[in-house]
Structure formats: structure tokens, C-alpha cells
Design a protein around this motif. Structure first.
Motif, PDB file in Angstrom:
ATOM      1  N   LEU B  39      51.499  33.737  46.838  1.00 43.63           N
ATOM      2  CA  LEU B  39      51.367  35.023  45.880  1.00 43.63           C
ATOM      3  C   LEU B  39      50.698  36.187  46.375  1.00 43.63           C
ATOM      4  O   LEU B  39      50.418  37.211  45.736  1.00 43.63           O
ATOM      5  CB  LEU B  39      50.839  34.642  44.630  1.00 43.63           C
ATOM      6  CG  LEU B  39      51.683  33.481  43.901  1.00 43.63           C
ATOM      7  CD1 LEU B  39      51.202  33.236  42.455  1.00 43.63           C
ATOM      8  CD2 LEU B  39      53.144  33.864  43.685  1.00 43.63           C
ATOM      9  N   LEU B  83      42.549  27.844  53.106  1.00 39.43           N
ATOM     10  CA  LEU B  83      42.075  27.221  51.887  1.00 39.43           C
ATOM     11  C   LEU B  83      43.175  26.279  51.218  1.00 39.43           C
ATOM     12  O   LEU B  83      42.599  25.209  50.764  1.00 39.43           O
ATOM     13  CB  LEU B  83      42.108  28.449  50.701  1.00 39.43           C
ATOM     14  CG  LEU B  83      40.627  29.028  50.987  1.00 39.43           C
ATOM     15  CD1 LEU B  83      40.668  30.365  50.240  1.00 39.43           C
ATOM     16  CD2 LEU B  83      39.437  28.414  50.631  1.00 39.43           C
ATOM     17  N   SER B  89      43.191  23.791  47.955  1.00 42.16           N
ATOM     18  CA  SER B  89      42.889  24.592  46.773  1.00 42.16           C
ATOM     19  C   SER B  89      44.321  24.953  46.082  1.00 42.16           C
ATOM     20  O   SER B  89      45.307  24.888  46.782  1.00 42.16           O
ATOM     21  CB  SER B  89      42.200  26.001  47.198  1.00 42.16           C
ATOM     22  OG  SER B  89      43.006  26.732  47.803  1.00 42.16           O
ATOM     23  N   ASN B  90      44.366  25.423  44.700  1.00 38.82           N
ATOM     24  CA  ASN B  90      45.266  25.617  44.105  1.00 38.82           C
ATOM     25  C   ASN B  90      45.966  26.697  44.649  1.00 38.82           C
ATOM     26  O   ASN B  90      45.435  28.061  44.952  1.00 38.82           O
ATOM     27  CB  ASN B  90      44.819  26.143  42.608  1.00 38.82           C
ATOM     28  CG  ASN B  90      45.908  26.502  41.683  1.00 38.82           C
ATOM     29  OD1 ASN B  90      46.671  26.976  42.194  1.00 38.82           O
ATOM     30  ND2 ASN B  90      45.896  25.869  40.512  1.00 38.82           N
ATOM     31  N   VAL B  92      48.401  28.717  43.614  1.00 34.51           N
ATOM     32  CA  VAL B  92      48.820  30.060  42.890  1.00 34.51           C
ATOM     33  C   VAL B  92      47.616  30.907  42.869  1.00 34.51           C
ATOM     34  O   VAL B  92      47.653  32.136  43.061  1.00 34.51           O
ATOM     35  CB  VAL B  92      49.371  29.631  41.379  1.00 34.51           C
ATOM     36  CG1 VAL B  92      49.499  30.835  40.407  1.00 34.51           C
ATOM     37  CG2 VAL B  92      50.621  28.846  41.374  1.00 34.51           C
ATOM     38  N   ALA B  93      46.456  30.219  42.468  1.00 33.14           N
ATOM     39  CA  ALA B  93      45.232  30.933  42.370  1.00 33.14           C
ATOM     40  C   ALA B  93      44.889  31.369  43.630  1.00 33.14           C
ATOM     41  O   ALA B  93      44.213  32.815  43.885  1.00 33.14           O
ATOM     42  CB  ALA B  93      44.103  30.114  41.873  1.00 33.14           C
ATOM     43  N   THR B  94      44.873  30.746  44.799  1.00 38.73           N
ATOM     44  CA  THR B  94      44.500  31.297  45.934  1.00 38.73           C
ATOM     45  C   THR B  94      45.518  32.665  46.679  1.00 38.73           C
ATOM     46  O   THR B  94      44.966  33.150  47.053  1.00 38.73           O
ATOM     47  CB  THR B  94      44.739  30.154  47.069  1.00 38.73           C
ATOM     48  OG1 THR B  94      44.056  28.859  46.609  1.00 38.73           O
ATOM     49  CG2 THR B  94      43.962  30.466  48.363  1.00 38.73           C
ATOM     50  N   LEU B  96      46.647  34.619  44.521  1.00 35.77           N
ATOM     51  CA  LEU B  96      46.197  35.692  43.626  1.00 35.77           C
ATOM     52  C   LEU B  96      44.792  36.304  44.250  1.00 35.77           C
ATOM     53  O   LEU B  96      44.830  37.603  44.382  1.00 35.77           O
ATOM     54  CB  LEU B  96      45.838  35.278  42.171  1.00 35.77           C
ATOM     55  CG  LEU B  96      47.135  35.244  41.240  1.00 35.77           C
ATOM     56  CD1 LEU B  96      46.602  34.558  39.957  1.00 35.77           C
ATOM     57  CD2 LEU B  96      47.301  36.705  41.027  1.00 35.77           C
ATOM     58  N   ALA B  97      44.011  35.431  44.786  1.00 41.57           N
ATOM     59  CA  ALA B  97      42.904  35.953  45.030  1.00 41.57           C
ATOM     60  C   ALA B  97      42.976  36.531  46.623  1.00 41.57           C
ATOM     61  O   ALA B  97      42.479  37.613  46.787  1.00 41.57           O
ATOM     62  CB  ALA B  97      41.802  34.624  45.886  1.00 41.57           C
ATOM     63  N   LEU B  98      43.978  36.182  47.270  1.00 41.81           N
ATOM     64  CA  LEU B  98      44.345  37.085  48.650  1.00 41.81           C
ATOM     65  C   LEU B  98      45.099  38.249  48.365  1.00 41.81           C
ATOM     66  O   LEU B  98      44.485  39.327  48.684  1.00 41.81           O
ATOM     67  CB  LEU B  98      45.687  36.178  49.160  1.00 41.81           C
ATOM     68  CG  LEU B  98      45.835  36.402  50.615  1.00 41.81           C
ATOM     69  CD1 LEU B  98      44.769  36.103  51.225  1.00 41.81           C
ATOM     70  CD2 LEU B  98      47.259  35.872  51.224  1.00 41.81           C
ATOM     71  N   LEU B 100      43.978  39.997  45.270  1.00 34.05           N
ATOM     72  CA  LEU B 100      42.916  40.941  45.004  1.00 34.05           C
ATOM     73  C   LEU B 100      42.117  41.244  46.104  1.00 34.05           C
ATOM     74  O   LEU B 100      41.782  42.447  46.029  1.00 34.05           O
ATOM     75  CB  LEU B 100      41.964  40.048  43.823  1.00 34.05           C
ATOM     76  CG  LEU B 100      42.814  39.904  42.561  1.00 34.05           C
ATOM     77  CD1 LEU B 100      41.945  38.714  41.865  1.00 34.05           C
ATOM     78  CD2 LEU B 100      43.157  40.776  41.609  1.00 34.05           C
TER      79      LEU B 100
END
Lengths: 353, 307
Positions: B39, B83, B89-90, B92-94, B96-98, B100
Motif C-alpha cells: 500500500l 520490514l 510486520s503487518n 497493510v500497516a507497513t 501505509l507507513a511507507l 506517510l
């Protein structure tokens, strides 16, 4: 060779150790970055992290910024537990701010204790409706909720822009794209005589409490969690996946919309094209920093709010661009996700055979 | 373009508007066929956009600028790979972190480039074809990157359909446990897919700053990375359908711009919503027809080797 062994059960100690490790790593990176720019790291960090909190004004500002982060973070921690990826909280916030603000403008000049509750409700309902769209499309058509809720964020921001440029524009505002200032009856009371901290913070704390109760004591919270961890097991246990999706997105929408109208009525006092510096996205980081525990969202929200203040302080006193804040927020999420490996797995060092 | 007539200039503009989506969509596709849901495309695009632009401002030729964008995308994507593949690591969240982190990084590093313009890119007229009336100048008189995007799609299609490497990549995406049991390196294949996808997304972003605008503005990707992800679903994970989908979305964007130019009495924002609404509609249509089930079997799942 490094090997991962799944831990049978995650332990709270490891969970918070990982969080602290991530915070330390982020702070160390920030210190390194400041040193690289030629500042003395310790005094510079003190200047941007501690000094902003040394006054009532600073604390009040911190609370103002933490309010939407906590409100939305609570909803997202429930939703992410259930494996429903509501990424569009920002859009739900903006739409809630728009509907609530429009209600406040419609009731302009009306006095009465009931005006503010009606305005807040209008915001929450607006956000709820915006969150209902991805839920409906997911359940009825299996459309991916991540992408739909995200696309709706762009739509909501453009809707806000249309409205403040057109129907909701202040007729005496010299054509600025802003609504008129809201009537006093629709303004949230302040908490302090300084800064922008307002009563919305108390609501945020109440939501965190309710969220904790839902997770710990309510059967529904358990069903949502199982549904997220193992959809199959949830199905066999008779928990409906559809209910989980509806609840996650409706709660997410309502709370985000509430956060939006609270921003408008507590912080800004009118409708403007941009009512949020990406609180809806930053709340995702808050939820992960809290490891999806609604009660822990409170300190997590305050910490991330501090990063906004630190960014402002760094811009004012050190001349570092404001975008720095976003970089370090993203970095914090990276570190949080990376250190989670310590929670879920035991790391073994074995000699290669 | 004015001397070519309206139809020609519209077609020409559609190709220009679509090309970033073609690159980014293919970058998402290769990862998803390997079972990786990333994502972070939006973040990869904007970082690529800045890197390519910075190289062009520094006077580098187009080839070097594009390579800089690809490298920046690949580098940032390797963080995601580390990651997700190493730290499990999750995803979806990773991702998103990318996004942001990438948006923040580009805003920070790009502040000095705002307000500057990249040098004009030379147009490659394809001999004979570009002489066809109307269609010729619209389709065969473009900057090299437009042709490159088609070439990448052809190569990707050929790679996935006809090579052993493509077969392995698809096997890893469909069922990583079986692929692992057969002795293939699941993490190795996914790492390569992520790096390649990151590079393609970076080039897609660079197209915005080098050709389309050609400026750098904070947050200028404006959701194109997310639209690219939706495109892959829309395309049922097939390279040529990504092109078709991208051109469809490009058309929506251009029609929106042209209807503004034609003086339709609608506020611009309503028309700007169109690409996002069309994306939602396309997702709903495709998903409702059950095409969503053609997703690679292991898409978005973490893999950990069992002994």
C-alpha cells in the motif's frame, strides 16, 4: 543463522518493551538528524520536546491536538483489531466537520443549550454515513474497503472545498473561501484560559474508556477480535463477519466525524478548506503506538500530539521545515512495526547446518 | 498541440495523463502476483517524482533522471521489504507507513525545488506512424517514457506468461507454502518483486515531474498511487488490462480538464472528484462480478518458512 519461533502467547511485557524500543529508536534518529544539521542534540531535543510543555498554553495546545487523535485512534484500534482496514478516517473527519459545520451555520443566531449537542450529533452522523459507504460496498459487492475509504477521503476534501467556495461561503467575507464565524451557541467551551484546549478532550477520554470496556467486557468486542484474528473460527462460532465490518466502519465513521465537528466547533470556529492536518492518517500511527488498546490510545495520542508541537517548535526556533513532523511520524510507525517482531516471535540464533 | 485539432490533442493528453498510472500499476501488479500487497505505492511515487526532478534540475539527461527515480523507489521499497519479509510486520500497516513516510520525506527534501521547472523532454516521432492523420501525432509523437511504459507492460506479460522465472513468481504468489516445498526461495522472489515494483512506481512518479507538469509540488501524486492499486484489481492482475484501465482513468482526468476549458458551469471540484468516484465504481463493478477472486492466492499473507 537467525530463526523465528512463534510465541505461543504474546506477553504484555514484550509488547510494551517493543513500543519503548521504537520510541527510543525514533528519538535517537531525531537526535542524530539534529546533530547532522549542526545542533547540539540534547539541548535541541529539550527545546522542541520539553519546552513547549512548560506553560499552560503549551499543555492546552497539546490537548487540542491530542483530542482528534485520541477520538479517532480509539475507533481505529477497535477496527484494526477486527481486521477491518478503515484507512479513510481523514475523509470521515472532513465530512463530519462539513455536516456538523453546516448544521451550525443553519442554526446561526439560534440560542439554546440544545444547539451544540445537535451540531455535534450532525457531525457524528455525517461521519457515520461516510463510513457506511465502504461498509456497504464491501458487504454487498466485496469491494476493498481500504481503497474505497481512501478514495472517499479525496472526495470529502473536495466536497468541503466546493461548499466553502460556494453555498457555505461567508457573504461578507470578501470572497475568501471560508464560512462565517460560528455563533457562540455552537462553540465548544475551552478548558483553560490559554491555548485552544477544549472540552472535546473530555469526550475523547470518555470514548477511550468506552472502547476499553467494549474490548474487555463486551461480548461484541470479543467477537470482533476473533473475527479479525481468524475469520474461519469466527464463522464457526457463529459470529457474523458482516456485523463486524458494519460495526468497525460505522464506529470509525461516527467517531471520526465527531472529531471533525469538534475541530470545527472547538478549534477553528468556522468552516475552512482544510480542517485537519491529516489527523485521520496520523491516528493510524496512534492506534499502532497504543498496540490497539483503547486505553493506551490516550498516552499514545498525547505523545503523537507532542510530535506536532515539536515540529512547530523546530520550525520556529531551529528553522527546520514543518514536513519534518510527518517524516518522524512515519519513521515511528516503521520502528513500531519492525519491533513487533519481538512480540510475536522468539528469535533464536542457531548455527547453520 | 493546437495545430493538430481537438481530438488529436485530447488523445495526446490522455496518454500523458495515463502513463504514470501505467508504470505504478505495473509496479503494484508485479508485487501482487508474487503475493505482496504494497500500500506504499503513493509514497514510492512521490519519492521517485522528487528524485527524478532533482536529477533533471541538476542537468542530468532523461535517462539518468529516470534511473534516479527508479533507484529512489527501489531504495524506499527495500525498507518495506525488510520490514515485511524479515521482521514479518503487518503488510497493510507497513505499506501505509511507507506512504506517510514517503510523502513527508518528499515534502521535506523537495521544499527547495518548489517553483522550479524541469527542462523540456524531446519528443520521439515514430517514423511513418506519426504521419498518420489525427492518430499519428496523438499516439506516436511522445516522449520516450510513454513508449517505455508499453514496453514494460509487454516485457512483464512475456515474463509472467512464458518464462520460468515468471512461473516461479506466480507460484510464490498463488501458494507460498507449495512454492517453498518445491525449493523456491519465497522471500527471495518477493524481495526482487518489491524492489522492481518500487522502481516502477518511482518512474511513474517521475513522469509527473519530468513530463506531465513539469514541476514539483508537495503531495502532487494526489492519490495516483492508490488509484494504481485499484487499477490492478480492475485489471484482474493482468498487465495489458492495467494499460487499458490506466487509459480509461486518464480519459476521465482529461475529460474533466477539457470540460472545464469548455466553460461548463460546474465548480471545478465536482469534476476533480470524478477520477476518485470512477475508481470506486470500477472497483464495485469488478468486485461484484466476482473478478476479485482472481487475486493471487497468497496475496497479502506473511510467509515464514517451516522446517
Amino acid at each position: 543463522m537467525m530463526q523465528f519461533q512463534t510465541r505461543a502467547e504474546t506477553h504484555w511485557f514484550h509488547e510494551w518493551l517493543a513500543v519503548i524500543l521504537a520510541l527510543v529508536l525514533t528519538a535517537a534518529t531525531a537526535a542524530g538528524f539534529l546533530a547532522l544539521l549542526g545542533f547540539e542534540p540534547q539541548s535541541a531535543l529539550h527545546r522542541i520536546l520539553i519546552r513547549p510543555l512548560a506553560s499552560t498554553y503549551g499543555v492546552s495546545e497539546l490537548i487540542a491536538k491530542a483530542t482528534p487523535l485520541i477520538t479517532i485512534g480509539v475507533a481505529l484500534s477497535l477496527s484494526f483489531r477486527a481486521g477491518v482496514w478503515n484507512i479513510g478516517a481523514e475523509g470521515q473527519l472532513v465530512f463530519g466537520g462539513l455536516t456538523g459545520g453546516a448544521m451550525a451555520l443553519a442554526l446561526y443566531g439560534v440560542d439554546g443549550f440544545w444547539v451544540l449537542p445537535v451540531v455535534l450529533l450532525a457531525g457524528a452522523v455525517g461521519g457515520l454515513l461516510w463510513g457506511a459507504i465502504p461498509a456497504f460496498l464491501k458487504i454487498r459487492f466485496q469491494a476493498n474497503e481500504i481503497l474505497v475509504s481512501l478514495m472517499l477521503t479525496y472526495v470529502a476534501i473536495l466536497l468541503m472545498s466546493v461548499m466553502v467556495h460556494g453555498p457555505l461561503r461567508d457573504p461578507d467575507g470578501f470572497n475568501f473561501p471560508e464560512s462565517r464565524l460560528l455563533h457562540d451557541a455552537a462553540i465548544l467551551p475551552k478548558l483553560f484560559d490559554q491555548g485552544r484546549g477544549h472540552i472535546g478532550f473530555v469526550f475523547a477520554l470518555i470514548f477511550a474508556g468506552i472502547g476499553t470496556w467494549v474490548v474487555k467486557r463486551w461480548h461484541l468486542g470479543y467477537a470482533m477480535k476473533v473475527s479479525g484474528l481468524s475469520p474461519k473460527a469466527a464463522h464457526f462460532a457463529g459470529y457474523s463477519r458482516d456485523t463486524t465490518i458494519w460495526l468497525s466502519l460505522l464506529i470509525g465513521g461516527a467517531l471520526s466525524g465527531f472529531a471533525g465537528v469538534v475541530e470545527v466547533t472547538g478549534n477553528i470556529g468556522q468552516l475552512v478548506p482544510t480542517i485537519s492536518p491529516s489527523y485521520g492518517f496520523t491516528a493510524i500511527i496512534v492506534a499502532f503506538l497504543a498496540r490497539l488498546h483503547p486505553l493506551a490510545v490516550i498516552p499514545a495520542g498525547l505523545l503523537v500530539a507532542l510530535s506536532y508541537l515539536a515540529g512547530e517548535a523546530a520550525q520556529l526556533s531551529l528553522g527546520i521545515p514543518a514536513a519534518m513532523t510527518q517524516v518522524f511520524q512515519g519513521l515511528l510507525l516503521f520502528f513500531l512495526l519492525g519491533t513487533t517482531v519481538l512480540v510475536n516471535y522468539r528469535i533464536l540464533w542457531v548455527r547453520a547446518v | 498541440m493546437t495545430d493538430y485539432g481537438l481530438l488529436t490533442s485530447i488523445l495526446h493528453a490522455i496518454l500523458v495523463a495515463s502513463t504514470p498510472l501505467v508504470f505504478a500499476g505495473l509496479g503494484a501488479l508485479i508485487q501482487e502476483r508474487a503475493g505482496v500487497l504494497n500500500l506504499g505505492i503513493e509514497g514510492l511515487m512521490i519519492v521517485g517524482a522528487l528524485a527524478g526532478f532533482a536529477a533533471a534540475i541538476a542537468g542530468q539527461p532523461l535517462g539518468i533522471s529516470v534511473m534516479a527515480a527508479a533507484l529512489a523507489g527501489a531504495l524506499l521499497a527495500s525498507v518495506f521489504a525488510f520490514l515485511v519479509l524479515k521482521c514479518l510486520s503487518n503488510p497493510v500497516a507497513t505499506g501505509l507507513a511507507l506512504t506517510l513516510f514517503g510523502l513527508g520525506l518528499a515534502a521535506l527534501a523537495g521544499a527547495q525545488y518548489v517553483g522550479r521547472a524541469a527542462p523540456q523532454i524531446a519528443v520521439w516521432e515514430i517514423p511513418l506512424l506519426s504521419d498518420i492523420p489525427v492518430i499519428g501525432p496523438a499516439l506516436f509523437s511522445h516522449d520516450p517514457l510513454v513508449y517505455l511504459s508499453i514496453l514494460v507492460a509487454v516485457c512483464l506479460w512475456w515474463f509472467l506468461s512464458f518464462t520460468r522465472g515468471g512461473l516461479v513468481l506466480r507460484a510464490v504468489g498463488e501458494n507460498h507454502d507449495s512454492a517453498h516445498a518445491l525449493g523456491f526461495s519465497v522471500q527471495g522472489v518477493r524481495f526482487l518483486a518489491i524492489i522492481t515494483g518500487g522502481a516502477l512506481a518511482g518512474i511513474g512518479g517521475a513522469y509527473l515531474t519530468l513530463v506531465q507538469t513539469p514541476l514539483f509540488v508537495e503531495g502532487m501524486t494526489a492519490g495516483r498511487g492508490w488509484i494504481a492499486l485499484a487499477l490492478v484489481v480492475f485489471a484482474s492482475w493482468r498487465p495489458f488490462r492495467v494499460i487499458a484501465g490506466a487509459y480509461l482513468f486518464g480519459s476521465v482526468t482529461i475529460l474533466q480538464l477539457h470540460s472545464q476549458a469548455l466553460g461548463l458551469a460546474i465548480p471545478a471540484q465536482w469534476l476533480s472528484m470524478l477520477p476518485y468516484i470512477v475508481t470506486i465504481l470500477a472497483l464495485v463493478l469488478i468486485s461484484a462480478r466476482g473478478q476479485g477472486h482472481r487475486a493471487p492466492g497468497s496475496l497479502g499473507q506473511l510467509f515464514r518458512a517451516s522446517r
